[in-house]
Design an enzyme around this catalytic site. Structure first.
Site, PDB file in Angstrom:
ATOM      1  N   SER A  77      31.252 -41.012  12.054  1.00  0.00           N
ATOM      2  CA  SER A  77      32.331 -41.032  13.048  1.00  0.00           C
ATOM      3  C   SER A  77      32.037 -40.068  14.193  1.00  0.00           C
ATOM      4  CB  SER A  77      33.661 -40.667  12.386  1.00  0.00           C
ATOM      5  OG  SER A  77      33.949 -41.570  11.341  1.00  0.00           O
TER       6      SER A  77
HETATM    7  N1  SAM Z   1      32.554 -39.852   6.551  1.00  0.00           N
HETATM    8  C1  SAM Z   1      31.354 -40.543   6.931  1.00  0.00           C
HETATM    9  C2  SAM Z   1      30.352 -39.665   7.623  1.00  0.00           C
HETATM   10  O1  SAM Z   1      30.659 -38.507   7.906  1.00  0.00           O
HETATM   11  O2  SAM Z   1      29.230 -40.153   7.843  1.00  0.00           O
HETATM   12  C3  SAM Z   1      31.636 -41.738   7.789  1.00  0.00           C
HETATM   13  C4  SAM Z   1      31.896 -42.898   6.982  1.00  0.00           C
HETATM   14  S1  SAM Z   1      31.783 -44.500   7.630  1.00  0.00           S
HETATM   15  C5  SAM Z   1      32.822 -44.463   9.060  1.00  0.00           C
HETATM   16  C6  SAM Z   1      32.752 -45.306   6.342  1.00  0.00           C
HETATM   17  C7  SAM Z   1      32.082 -45.341   4.997  1.00  0.00           C
HETATM   18  O3  SAM Z   1      33.012 -45.893   4.070  1.00  0.00           O
HETATM   19  C8  SAM Z   1      30.840 -46.221   4.939  1.00  0.00           C
HETATM   20  O4  SAM Z   1      29.755 -45.479   4.511  1.00  0.00           O
HETATM   21  C9  SAM Z   1      31.218 -47.314   3.947  1.00  0.00           C
HETATM   22  O5  SAM Z   1      30.144 -47.765   3.155  1.00  0.00           O
HETATM   23  C10 SAM Z   1      32.273 -46.603   3.115  1.00  0.00           C
HETATM   24  N2  SAM Z   1      33.182 -47.503   2.397  1.00  0.00           N
HETATM   25  C11 SAM Z   1      33.768 -48.662   2.812  1.00  0.00           C
HETATM   26  N3  SAM Z   1      34.516 -49.202   1.833  1.00  0.00           N
HETATM   27  C12 SAM Z   1      34.426 -48.355   0.775  1.00  0.00           C
HETATM   28  C13 SAM Z   1      34.966 -48.357  -0.544  1.00  0.00           C
HETATM   29  N4  SAM Z   1      35.766 -49.328  -0.972  1.00  0.00           N
HETATM   30  N5  SAM Z   1      34.642 -47.336  -1.365  1.00  0.00           N
HETATM   31  C14 SAM Z   1      33.827 -46.334  -0.964  1.00  0.00           C
HETATM   32  N6  SAM Z   1      33.265 -46.281   0.267  1.00  0.00           N
HETATM   33  C15 SAM Z   1      33.562 -47.267   1.129  1.00  0.00           C
END
Ligand code: SAM
Length: 231
Positions: A77
């Site tokens: 993000s």
């Molecule tokens: N906090 C992260 C960073 O600092 O890089 C950014 C995360 S990115 C915007 C959102 C993340 O949520 C992705 O890596 C995606 O794979 C994960 N995600 C989506 N659905 C999910 C789920 N049901 N359980 C766990 N992770 C999930």
């Protein structure tokens, strides 16, 4: 030979001071100037090396006012969004925090500076492993990375004082409320579209939950029963 080593050391120092300056400019220009006022959040954002959480080809863009691509079609993000969510969690340093969506591990590193313990869940095993290695190499030792579907939270480690969701949900998942300590906060983007959400904070007080909203944000979708199907 000695000259070469000295030149190399000089260039490593120059490079790290370049990032130090960029990081401070980000804190002042993108965060303080736009309403991030919690001094601990600003200090954490000034401490975590965002360049270490992205592919080296994006290192020069690490302090730009943008999300950046990470593997598997995901993103880290925008710095403002990470700081905004961290501030909305109202952490004092003693909390146990659950993050859904580890991604690169950057957000978990910021939370690590602001709380006692962070559990972070990522559904994509390769991302989780990379984040785990990175966080451990950089010394963020109070972060525990789990590979799982985050829709159910982490019942074995509950209760949590704060829960933050870094992917767009379609509703507030009931398991998060059940796993929240009294007085705890959930910060979560919720929306009717997979790419556009409103940021909410839910604060638990006994059997009641207070709801606040904070405007529009754009996240990748939360995959699963409280989010979107995988495409
Ligand atoms: N906090 C992260 C960073 O600092 O890089 C950014 C995360 S990115 C915007 C959102 C993340 O949520 C992705 O890596 C995606 O794979 C994960 N995600 C989506 N659905 C999910 C789920 N049901 N359980 C766990 N992770 C999930």
């Amino acid at each position: 030979m000695q000259r070469k080593t000295a030149d190399k050391q000089k260039s490593v120092r120059a490079e790290s001071s370049q990032f130090t300056e960029q990081r401070l400019r980000m804190v002042r220009g993108q965060l303080s100037a736009r309403g991030i006022h919690d001094p601990q959040v600003l200090a954490a954002m000034n401490r975590v090396p965002r360049e270490a959480f992205v592919d080296p080809m994006f290192a020069d863009e690490a302090y730009d006012d943008n999300p950046l691509p990470i593997p598997n079609g995901q993103t880290v993000s925008q710095p403002f969004t990470v700081a905004f969510m961290a501030q909305a969690l109202q952490l004092t340093g003693t909390e146990r925090v659950l993050e859904i969506g580890t991604g690169s591990g950057y957000g978990a590193a910021v939370l690590s500076c602001l709380s006692a313990e962070v559990h972070t869940i990522e559904r994509i095993a390769a991302l989780a492993q990379q984040a785990k290695d990175r966080l451990s190499r950089l010394g963020f030792s109070n972060v525990h990375v789990h590979v799982a579907n985050g829709n159910q939270g982490l019942p074995d480690h509950a209760p949590f004082d704060a829960i933050v969701v870094t992917a767009g949900a379609t509703e507030l998942p009931a398991p998060y409320v059940e796993q929240l300590a009294d007085g705890g906060r959930i910060v979560i983007p919720i929306g009717e579209l997979p790419t556009s959400q409103t940021m909410y904070r839910f604060t638990r007080s006994g059997s009641k939950t207070k709801t606040e909203s904070f405007g529009r944000f754009a996240f990748v979708p939360l995959i699963g029963e409280h989010g979107w199907p995988e495409v």
